[in-house]
Design an enzyme around this catalytic site. Sequence first.
Site, mmCIF file in Angstrom:
data_model
loop_
_atom_site.group_PDB
_atom_site.id
_atom_site.type_symbol
_atom_site.label_atom_id
_atom_site.label_comp_id
_atom_site.label_asym_id
_atom_site.label_seq_id
_atom_site.Cartn_x
_atom_site.Cartn_y
_atom_site.Cartn_z
ATOM 1 N N HIS A 1 0.836 -1.204 0.000
ATOM 2 C CA HIS A 1 0.000 0.000 0.000
ATOM 3 C C HIS A 1 0.866 1.248 0.000
ATOM 4 O O HIS A 1 1.937 1.273 0.595
ATOM 5 C CB HIS A 1 -0.873 0.038 1.253
ATOM 6 C CG HIS A 1 -2.146 -0.742 1.122
ATOM 7 N ND1 HIS A 1 -3.099 -0.445 0.185
ATOM 8 C CD2 HIS A 1 -2.630 -1.790 1.817
ATOM 9 C CE1 HIS A 1 -4.111 -1.286 0.311
ATOM 10 N NE2 HIS A 1 -3.857 -2.128 1.287
ATOM 11 N N CYS B 1 0.727 2.233 -5.321
ATOM 12 C CA CYS B 1 -0.166 3.198 -5.968
ATOM 13 C C CYS B 1 0.482 4.563 -6.105
ATOM 14 O O CYS B 1 1.293 4.974 -5.289
ATOM 15 C CB CYS B 1 -1.457 3.345 -5.155
ATOM 16 S SG CYS B 1 -2.542 1.957 -5.382
ATOM 17 N N ARG C 1 0.577 3.539 -11.157
ATOM 18 C CA ARG C 1 1.406 2.718 -10.268
ATOM 19 C C ARG C 1 2.836 3.243 -10.301
ATOM 20 O O ARG C 1 3.353 3.568 -11.375
ATOM 21 C CB ARG C 1 1.401 1.251 -10.727
ATOM 22 C CG ARG C 1 0.058 0.575 -10.654
ATOM 23 C CD ARG C 1 -0.389 0.300 -9.228
ATOM 24 N NE ARG C 1 -1.710 -0.307 -9.207
ATOM 25 C CZ ARG C 1 -2.843 0.385 -9.127
ATOM 26 N NH1 ARG C 1 -2.812 1.703 -9.045
ATOM 27 N NH2 ARG C 1 -3.999 -0.231 -9.128
#
Lengths: 231, 53
Positions: free
Chosen positions: A128, A196, A209
Site C-alpha cells: 500500500h 499506488c 502505479r
Amino acid sequence: MVGGIGELFITLGVVLGLFVVWQLWWTSVEATAQADKVLTEFRATLPPANPELVEAAQLRTDDPPVPDKSPYGATIGTLIVPAWYGLTNNAMPIAEGTGMDVLDRAMAGHYEASQQVGEVGNFALAGHRRTHGNSFRHVDDLEKGDQVIVETATTWYVYEVTDHEIVTPDQVDVVAPVPHHPDEQPTERLLTLTTCHSLTLGELGNDHRWITYATFVGWMDRADGTPEQVR
Amino acid sequence: MYAWIFRHLPGSTFWRVVQSVVLVAAVVVALFLWVFPVIAPYLTVLEGDPAVG
C-alpha cells in the site's frame, strides 16, 4: 435553530469526516499492529542473526540460495528499506500473494507468478502507498543506489535501486522476469516494488502505479552477520 | 433530533453531558470497528482498486 433535515446533513458530514480519519489514520494503527505481530511470530521461529555488521562490499556474490515457493499468505521474510528508517514502519513482513487480506495487514505481498527472492528473474512485491500501514508511502524518496534488503529465515539478500517509472495499472508486465519483455529469458536478479501513485493526487491516488526496480548486489548467511545498513 | 435525545436523558445537566459524550464515543467506536471496514470497499476515493492499493 437547525431543523431535522439540517441535523441529518451535519451528521452525514461529520460521519464522512470520520471516515477520512479512519482511512488515513486508524487503518494504519490496526495494520501496523498486525504486521508487528506477524514479524514477532516469524522472528521467534528463527535463530537470532549474527549482529556483526558487514559492509556491502564484503557480501557474497556467488549464486544465492533460493527458497522454495510458499503457500498463499505464508510469511516469506522481512523487507527492510534503510532509506525509510524513521519514516514508516520499517522491517515489514513479506507474505506470499498480493490479495487485500495480505496488503491490508501492512505487509509487502509477493506476486505469486514472479520469481523467488535471489532467483534469476524478478522478485516482485506490492504494498500500500497510503492507508493500512502506509507500507510503501515513501517509495518516491528512493534514489539510485539505495539498498533494499530482504531477510529470510536463513539469508540476507541485498538489492540496490536502479530506476523507477510511473505506469498505468494495466501494465502488469512490469513484474515479468524481464520487465516489459514478458517473452525474454531473464539473466539478472531483480527486485521490483509496485505501489499506488496518482499523477494528480500523488500518494493519495491510485490512478497510476509507481514501480521501483532494484538489482541484486550480494547475499550473506544470517549466521555470518548483518548487512551494515540494517538497524 | 439531538435536542430531543438530550432532553430525554435522565439526571442533572452534568450527567446528561457525560451520557452524551459516552453515546458519541460509542457511535464513533461502532463506526471505526464495524461500519467503516464494511463500507470501505464501496468508497474508493483513495483506495479500493482490487489490483493493488
